[in-house]
Design a protein around this motif. Sequence first.
Motif, PDB file in Angstrom:
ATOM      1  N   SER A 160       0.721  12.500  -7.040  1.00 12.13           N
ATOM      2  CA  SER A 160      -0.024  12.518  -6.087  1.00 12.13           C
ATOM      3  C   SER A 160      -1.063  11.683  -6.862  1.00 12.13           C
ATOM      4  O   SER A 160      -2.697  11.411  -6.344  1.00 12.13           O
ATOM      5  CB  SER A 160      -0.546  14.218  -6.352  1.00 12.13           C
ATOM      6  OG  SER A 160      -2.119  14.516  -6.421  1.00 12.13           O
ATOM      7  N   ARG A 211       0.674  12.235   8.552  1.00  9.81           N
ATOM      8  CA  ARG A 211       0.180  10.831   7.601  1.00  9.81           C
ATOM      9  C   ARG A 211      -0.602  10.500   9.074  1.00  9.81           C
ATOM     10  O   ARG A 211      -1.455   9.958   8.638  1.00  9.81           O
ATOM     11  CB  ARG A 211       1.520  10.066   7.432  1.00  9.81           C
ATOM     12  CG  ARG A 211       2.124  10.129   5.791  1.00  9.81           C
ATOM     13  CD  ARG A 211       1.209   9.637   5.247  1.00  9.81           C
ATOM     14  NE  ARG A 211       1.514   8.700   3.802  1.00  9.81           N
ATOM     15  CZ  ARG A 211       0.679   8.633   3.372  1.00  9.81           C
ATOM     16  NH1 ARG A 211      -0.246   8.934   2.629  1.00  9.81           N
ATOM     17  NH2 ARG A 211       1.119   7.899   1.783  1.00  9.81           N
ATOM     18  N   ARG A 220      -9.559   9.127   8.684  1.00  8.87           N
ATOM     19  CA  ARG A 220      -9.826   8.008   7.961  1.00  8.87           C
ATOM     20  C   ARG A 220     -10.454   6.502   8.500  1.00  8.87           C
ATOM     21  O   ARG A 220     -11.809   6.056   8.088  1.00  8.87           O
ATOM     22  CB  ARG A 220      -8.333   7.395   6.982  1.00  8.87           C
ATOM     23  CG  ARG A 220      -8.461   8.074   5.095  1.00  8.87           C
ATOM     24  CD  ARG A 220      -7.551   7.468   4.869  1.00  8.87           C
ATOM     25  NE  ARG A 220      -7.731   8.031   3.489  1.00  8.87           N
ATOM     26  CZ  ARG A 220      -6.098   7.484   2.771  1.00  8.87           C
ATOM     27  NH1 ARG A 220      -5.841   6.595   2.522  1.00  8.87           N
ATOM     28  NH2 ARG A 220      -6.471   8.903   1.501  1.00  8.87           N
ATOM     29  N   TRP A 254      -0.988   8.782  -7.686  1.00 10.18           N
ATOM     30  CA  TRP A 254      -0.746   7.317  -6.726  1.00 10.18           C
ATOM     31  C   TRP A 254      -0.729   7.359  -5.408  1.00 10.18           C
ATOM     32  O   TRP A 254      -1.609   6.580  -4.979  1.00 10.18           O
ATOM     33  CB  TRP A 254       0.987   7.010  -6.511  1.00 10.18           C
ATOM     34  CG  TRP A 254       1.370   5.746  -6.171  1.00 10.18           C
ATOM     35  CD1 TRP A 254       0.475   4.691  -6.044  1.00 10.18           C
ATOM     36  CD2 TRP A 254       2.437   5.609  -4.610  1.00 10.18           C
ATOM     37  NE1 TRP A 254       2.029   3.573  -5.526  1.00 10.18           N
ATOM     38  CE2 TRP A 254       2.319   4.464  -5.023  1.00 10.18           C
ATOM     39  CE3 TRP A 254       2.845   6.740  -4.432  1.00 10.18           C
ATOM     40  CZ2 TRP A 254       3.095   3.739  -3.683  1.00 10.18           C
ATOM     41  CZ3 TRP A 254       3.795   6.645  -3.082  1.00 10.18           C
ATOM     42  CH2 TRP A 254       3.652   5.263  -2.553  1.00 10.18           C
ATOM     43  N   ASP A 255      -0.315   9.195  -4.225  1.00 12.85           N
ATOM     44  CA  ASP A 255      -1.201   9.083  -3.131  1.00 12.85           C
ATOM     45  C   ASP A 255      -1.645  10.111  -3.025  1.00 12.85           C
ATOM     46  O   ASP A 255      -0.675  11.417  -3.168  1.00 12.85           O
ATOM     47  CB  ASP A 255      -0.653   8.516  -2.430  1.00 12.85           C
ATOM     48  CG  ASP A 255      -0.797   8.495  -0.837  1.00 12.85           C
ATOM     49  OD1 ASP A 255      -1.789   9.232  -0.427  1.00 12.85           O
ATOM     50  OD2 ASP A 255      -0.386   6.961  -0.026  1.00 12.85           O
ATOM     51  N   GLU A 256      -2.848  11.334  -2.711  1.00 17.04           N
ATOM     52  CA  GLU A 256      -2.673  12.549  -2.583  1.00 17.04           C
ATOM     53  C   GLU A 256      -2.446  13.188  -1.727  1.00 17.04           C
ATOM     54  O   GLU A 256      -2.030  13.868  -1.304  1.00 17.04           O
ATOM     55  CB  GLU A 256      -4.456  12.759  -3.351  1.00 17.04           C
ATOM     56  CG  GLU A 256      -5.705  11.722  -2.156  1.00 17.04           C
ATOM     57  CD  GLU A 256      -6.765  12.630  -2.643  1.00 17.04           C
ATOM     58  OE1 GLU A 256      -6.676  13.616  -2.922  1.00 17.04           O
ATOM     59  OE2 GLU A 256      -7.996  11.845  -2.814  1.00 17.04           O
ATOM     60  N   TYR A 258      -4.241  12.106   9.035  1.00 16.64           N
ATOM     61  CA  TYR A 258      -4.918  11.422   7.499  1.00 16.64           C
ATOM     62  C   TYR A 258      -5.424   9.969   8.121  1.00 16.64           C
ATOM     63  O   TYR A 258      -6.707   9.634   7.769  1.00 16.64           O
ATOM     64  CB  TYR A 258      -4.466  11.365   6.515  1.00 16.64           C
ATOM     65  CG  TYR A 258      -4.292  13.301   5.549  1.00 16.64           C
ATOM     66  CD1 TYR A 258      -5.289  13.223   5.338  1.00 16.64           C
ATOM     67  CD2 TYR A 258      -3.341  13.508   5.869  1.00 16.64           C
ATOM     68  CE1 TYR A 258      -6.205  14.350   4.694  1.00 16.64           C
ATOM     69  CE2 TYR A 258      -3.354  14.558   5.001  1.00 16.64           C
ATOM     70  CZ  TYR A 258      -4.244  15.193   4.279  1.00 16.64           C
ATOM     71  OH  TYR A 258      -4.443  16.850   4.069  1.00 16.64           O
ATOM     72  N   ASP A 259      -4.704   8.974   8.366  1.00 18.84           N
ATOM     73  CA  ASP A 259      -4.904   7.818   9.531  1.00 18.84           C
ATOM     74  C   ASP A 259      -5.879   7.261   9.898  1.00 18.84           C
ATOM     75  O   ASP A 259      -7.266   6.877  10.258  1.00 18.84           O
ATOM     76  CB  ASP A 259      -3.384   6.992   9.664  1.00 18.84           C
ATOM     77  CG  ASP A 259      -2.452   6.997   8.261  1.00 18.84           C
ATOM     78  OD1 ASP A 259      -3.337   6.819   7.090  1.00 18.84           O
ATOM     79  OD2 ASP A 259      -1.336   6.752   8.434  1.00 18.84           O
ATOM     80  N   LEU A 284       0.068  12.124   0.182  1.00 21.19           N
ATOM     81  CA  LEU A 284       1.713  11.989   0.827  1.00 21.19           C
ATOM     82  C   LEU A 284       2.174  13.403   0.635  1.00 21.19           C
ATOM     83  O   LEU A 284       2.517  14.259  -0.091  1.00 21.19           O
ATOM     84  CB  LEU A 284       2.539  10.864  -0.918  1.00 21.19           C
ATOM     85  CG  LEU A 284       3.798  10.714  -0.965  1.00 21.19           C
ATOM     86  CD1 LEU A 284       3.655  10.172   0.190  1.00 21.19           C
ATOM     87  CD2 LEU A 284       4.385  10.101  -1.835  1.00 21.19           C
ATOM     88  N   SER A 300       0.707  -1.446   0.243  1.00 27.51           N
ATOM     89  CA  SER A 300       0.012  -0.194  -0.008  1.00 27.51           C
ATOM     90  C   SER A 300       0.713   1.514   0.065  1.00 27.51           C
ATOM     91  O   SER A 300       2.176   1.024   0.470  1.00 27.51           O
ATOM     92  CB  SER A 300      -1.022   0.405   1.535  1.00 27.51           C
ATOM     93  OG  SER A 300      -1.201   1.323   1.195  1.00 27.51           O
ATOM     94  N   SER A 301       0.036   1.967  -0.367  1.00 32.96           N
ATOM     95  CA  SER A 301       1.239   3.787  -0.833  1.00 32.96           C
ATOM     96  C   SER A 301       1.368   4.104   1.193  1.00 32.96           C
ATOM     97  O   SER A 301       2.310   5.014   1.362  1.00 32.96           O
ATOM     98  CB  SER A 301       0.441   4.491  -1.049  1.00 32.96           C
ATOM     99  OG  SER A 301      -0.776   4.921  -0.742  1.00 32.96           O
ATOM    100  N   ARG A 302       0.266   3.471   1.648  1.00 27.37           N
ATOM    101  CA  ARG A 302       0.702   3.979   2.845  1.00 27.37           C
ATOM    102  C   ARG A 302       1.886   3.123   3.128  1.00 27.37           C
ATOM    103  O   ARG A 302       1.577   4.336   4.831  1.00 27.37           O
ATOM    104  CB  ARG A 302      -0.412   3.654   3.818  1.00 27.37           C
ATOM    105  CG  ARG A 302      -2.182   3.675   3.196  1.00 27.37           C
ATOM    106  CD  ARG A 302      -2.142   5.189   3.338  1.00 27.37           C
ATOM    107  NE  ARG A 302      -2.485   6.574   4.404  1.00 27.37           N
ATOM    108  CZ  ARG A 302      -2.456   7.164   4.296  1.00 27.37           C
ATOM    109  NH1 ARG A 302      -2.319   7.981   3.226  1.00 27.37           N
ATOM    110  NH2 ARG A 302      -2.094   7.618   5.613  1.00 27.37           N
TER     111      ARG A 302
END
Length: 296
Positions: free
Chosen positions: A74, A125, A132, A76-78, A128-129, A80, A48-50
């Motif tokens: 962006s 990071r 979500r 791939w992962d907006e 945002y985790d 990041l 995952s990109s995370r």
Amino acid sequence: MWRETKILLIDDDSVRRRDLAVILNFLGEENLPCGSHDWQQAVNSLSSSREVICVLIGTVNAPGAVLGLLKTLSTWDEFLPVLLMGDISSVDLPEDQRRRVLSNLEMPPSYSKLLDSLHRAQVYREMYDQARERGRHREPNLFRSLVGTSRAIQHVRQMMQQVADTDASVLILGESGTGKEVVARNLHYHSKRREGPFVPVNCGAIPAELLESGYGLPQRAEWQRLEAESQARQRQLRQLSDNLDQEVRTLLEPARLAELQATESNLTQLGQHLRALHIGAAVIQADIDRLQRLIR
């Protein structure tokens, strides 16, 4: 860092990319060093990109340069976070790309600035985790009760977004009437403590006698403990800085190392010369004062 994450290092300067990878490894940071043309192959192994905490971007030789790379990242992962290195500036970037740039690092990077930037990326990071996980996503341009649409206000909102979901202490500075309490209320509302009360304290209403008595301030034993902890941290930081400096020096080419040593030697000699001039000027001034007194 405490999370099992990696740093995506994109730099078409192979020598600098290698040196930075060694520095990150020395700091205990897992990284994926690659060029602007093969970074997608480098991240294919990730589930995952995370797993990527941030991207460090240096020299970019690909078509479209930095802006094109940022748009691809962006996609791939907006969310990041981006750290730019060297002479790359974020001033001319579009707003949607500039708001993801957390820092511009000079080369070679300062130890404290590098660690601070990586910590900010981790907070960004993590924020945002958590958003979500709660099933709600908030853009950095929220906090609508903070009135204004200028670039400065947008920057304030972005900084608020970076710390709102964390336990970090926040110092808000500003003249009277500029909205410090509005910012504090927004931070409280969007924090994990929003179910609790928000208690503003008017420090100007606290009697001076109460403050002079030491009310609410650390006492002597507490001050000594805090001072000892501060000195210990400073020693640790100096030791880490010295270790990093030695590690970087071992990576330099002989010609660059010789140039650095010559520059340091010249600065030392210049400092000694300036101190000697300062002492000489003080002696001359003292002699002038004595002559003036004798003339009188």
